[in-house]
Design a protein around this motif. Structure first.
Motif, PDB file in Angstrom:
ATOM      1  N   LEU A  96      28.915  42.779  34.027  1.00  0.00           N
ATOM      2  CA  LEU A  96      29.395  41.891  35.080  1.00  0.00           C
ATOM      3  C   LEU A  96      28.617  42.142  36.377  1.00  0.00           C
ATOM      4  N   LYS A  97      28.423  43.395  36.729  1.00  0.00           N
ATOM      5  CA  LYS A  97      27.695  43.738  37.960  1.00  0.00           C
ATOM      6  C   LYS A  97      26.252  43.238  37.903  1.00  0.00           C
ATOM      7  N   GLU A  98      25.626  43.375  36.736  1.00  0.00           N
ATOM      8  CA  GLU A  98      24.247  42.893  36.582  1.00  0.00           C
ATOM      9  C   GLU A  98      24.180  41.374  36.729  1.00  0.00           C
ATOM     10  N   ALA A  99      25.200  40.683  36.219  1.00  0.00           N
ATOM     11  CA  ALA A  99      25.235  39.216  36.331  1.00  0.00           C
ATOM     12  C   ALA A  99      25.357  38.787  37.796  1.00  0.00           C
ATOM     13  N   ILE A 100      26.134  39.514  38.586  1.00  0.00           N
ATOM     14  CA  ILE A 100      26.279  39.195  40.013  1.00  0.00           C
ATOM     15  C   ILE A 100      24.936  39.360  40.716  1.00  0.00           C
ATOM     16  N   LYS A 101      24.222  40.448  40.413  1.00  0.00           N
ATOM     17  CA  LYS A 101      22.912  40.675  41.019  1.00  0.00           C
ATOM     18  C   LYS A 101      21.926  39.575  40.640  1.00  0.00           C
ATOM     19  N   LYS A 102      22.020  39.109  39.410  1.00  0.00           N
ATOM     20  CA  LYS A 102      21.115  38.058  38.940  1.00  0.00           C
ATOM     21  C   LYS A 102      21.407  36.736  39.647  1.00  0.00           C
ATOM     22  N   LEU A 103      22.672  36.458  39.887  1.00  0.00           N
ATOM     23  CA  LEU A 103      23.065  35.203  40.519  1.00  0.00           C
ATOM     24  C   LEU A 103      22.643  35.122  41.979  1.00  0.00           C
ATOM     25  N   PHE A 104      22.690  36.269  42.691  1.00  0.00           N
ATOM     26  CA  PHE A 104      22.485  36.234  44.140  1.00  0.00           C
ATOM     27  C   PHE A 104      21.242  36.965  44.629  1.00  0.00           C
TER      28      PHE A 104
END
Length: 459
Positions: free
Chosen positions: A372-380
């Motif tokens: 989940l944390k990696e997905a947030i970094k990828k999005l923003f």
């Protein structure tokens, strides 16, 4: 240096503590404190040197009683934070002791400082520019080390140097254009159009580069507003607890336990992420829960990121689909929670969503949290959070840059028509003024007052 009244304020938080600092700034700062100070071996402050400290007591002048044991430091202007004579009294912490010392200082004709007045004086006296002054409050409010580093870089003039260099380039271009207008007999229009057009495109590239950092900069400064939504009892509060690594939200099997919005900050590789656990969205007759549901919908509208939680152990129903439709056009991550239980959810019903941001997790065991944390970094942050040379973190700075870009583009268009070359000069002067708003060189006084009014007292 401008002439101001001498001001004082408590520079540390009021409350129980070892030390409190009372800051006094202005031409009468040293004299005011010297009147109420009695040093060891009867030494006063009249011969104190700049950047030295002296031990003694603050005295009640009316009855000659000792108020507190203190250490007084002196910084002679302009080599001080405000560029004025500055005295700091280090007394014992605690509300009573601190206020009694401050009260005695005020009796000497010193005025209580307004919010941000010390920093405002540093700006008005030319020690720092406005962008550096704004960075001071950002340092105080920083929620992670990375956001503090960004604010510290701005306070040291990183943004200021970029803006001043751009303004210098614009002045050169304006001078070239006006030489053409003032000396038309030299037939410089064509040359001016080519040279200044190229220079302007270079300026626009630099403005675009600064603006490209603004979205990430806003997140560094204010945090990433992340809302956890879903039906009651899908595990929203369990996810909040897993992210915080503590039991912050109440978790039960009773639907509707979370009645209000719960907000907490976590650090994601140095980026402050504000996690908002909302009440479950559903139709309810419970008045209190109904208010919570309305608050949840309100938070969704203003969120940077929405985390939708669905229960893998249950089939999707109309309430789930309603929430999916509600977030479809926003930045979202869909979490299929309770991956440790038998799967009953039909994933084909999620075909309209981006499967790149749909993942299975278990909020209870912690499985999938790192994903989940990696997905947030990828999005923003394109998958990686790094510290850049210059990051625009302030919405006011972003607005000024946008206006400067608009005026520069208008100047480029004007240069294409040699009959309108003087209009380009007007547009560029406006752009130069826009950039000056960032450093405070061309900003109106009432806006400056508003900026400093948002500071804390004592800073």
């Amino acid at each position: 240096m401008k002439e101001f009244e001498t001001i004082a304020a408590v520079a540390t938080s009021l409350g129980e503590g070892g030390i409190a600092i009372i800051r006094i700034s202005g031409k009468d700062a040293l004299k005011s404190v010297a009147n109420i100070f009695k040093g060891k071996n009867s030494r006063d402050l009249n011969d104190i040197k700049s950047y030295t400290m002296r031990y003694g007591h603050i005295i009640d002048k009316e009855n000659n009683e000792i108020i507190d044991e203190v250490i007084v430091s002196f910084m002679k202007g302009p080599k001080s934070f405000t560029a004025e004579d500055t005295v700091e009294i280090n007394c014992h912490g605690g509300v009573i002791a601190t206020n009694r010392v401050l009260e005695e200082v005020i009796k000497q004709g010193v005025r209580l400082a307004e919010p941000g007045e010390f920093t405002k004086r540093a700006f008005l006296n030319g020690r720092i520019d406005l962008s550096q002054a704004e960075a001071v409050i950002d340092i105080i409010r920083a929620k992670t080390e990375l956001s503090m580093k960004s604010a510290l870089a701005q306070s040291e003039g990183r943004i200021s140097r970029e803006i001043k260099a751009l303004r210098h380039k614009l002045l050169g271009i304006i001078a070239h254009i006006e030489a053409t207008v003032d000396f038309p007999e030299d037939d410089l229009e064509e040359t001016t159009s080519e040279i200044t057009g190229s220079q302007l495109r270079s300026v626009l590239e630099e403005i675009d580069k600064l603006l490209s950092s603004a979205d990430e900069g806003k997140i560094l400064r204010e945090g990433l507003d992340t809302v956890i939504v879903g039906k009651p009892n899908v595990g929203k509060s369990s996810l909040l607890n897993a992210l915080l690594m503590e039991k912050r939200a109440i978790v039960t099997e009773v639907p509707g336990t979370t009645r209000d919005v719960i907000e907490e900050f976590i650090s994601l590789d140095g980026v402050p992420v504000k996690i908002i656990d909302t009440a479950g969205i559903r139709d309810t007759e419970d008045i209190v829960e109904k208010i919570g549901v309305e608050k949840s919908k309100e938070k969704i509208n203003y969120a940077d990121l929405i985390i939708l939680m669905l229960d893998l152990s249950r089939e999707l129903d109309s309430e789930d689909l309603e929430i999916i439709n509600y977030i479809r056009d926003k930045k979202y991550i869909v979490l299929l929670n309770k991956s440790d239980l038998p799967n009953k959810l039909d994933k084909n019903m999620l075909k309209d969503l981006n499967f790149q941001y749909i993942m299975e997790i278990s909020a209870v065991t912690g499985e999938g949290i790192e994903k989940l944390k990696e997905a947030i970094k990828k999005l923003f942050f394109n998958g990686e959070i790094t510290s850049k040379d210059a990051v625009i973190t302030n919405a006011r700075h972003k607005q000024a840059l946008i206006h400067a870009r608009q005026n520069c583009r208008a100047a480029v268009e004007a240069l294409k028509n040699t009959f309108a070359i003087d209009l380009a000069s007007i547009d560029l002067r406006n752009a130069w003024m826009n950039l000056g708003e960032i450093t405070g060189e061309t900003l109106e006084e009432d806006i400056i007052d508003k900026i400093f009014s948002e500071f804390c007292i004592g800073k």
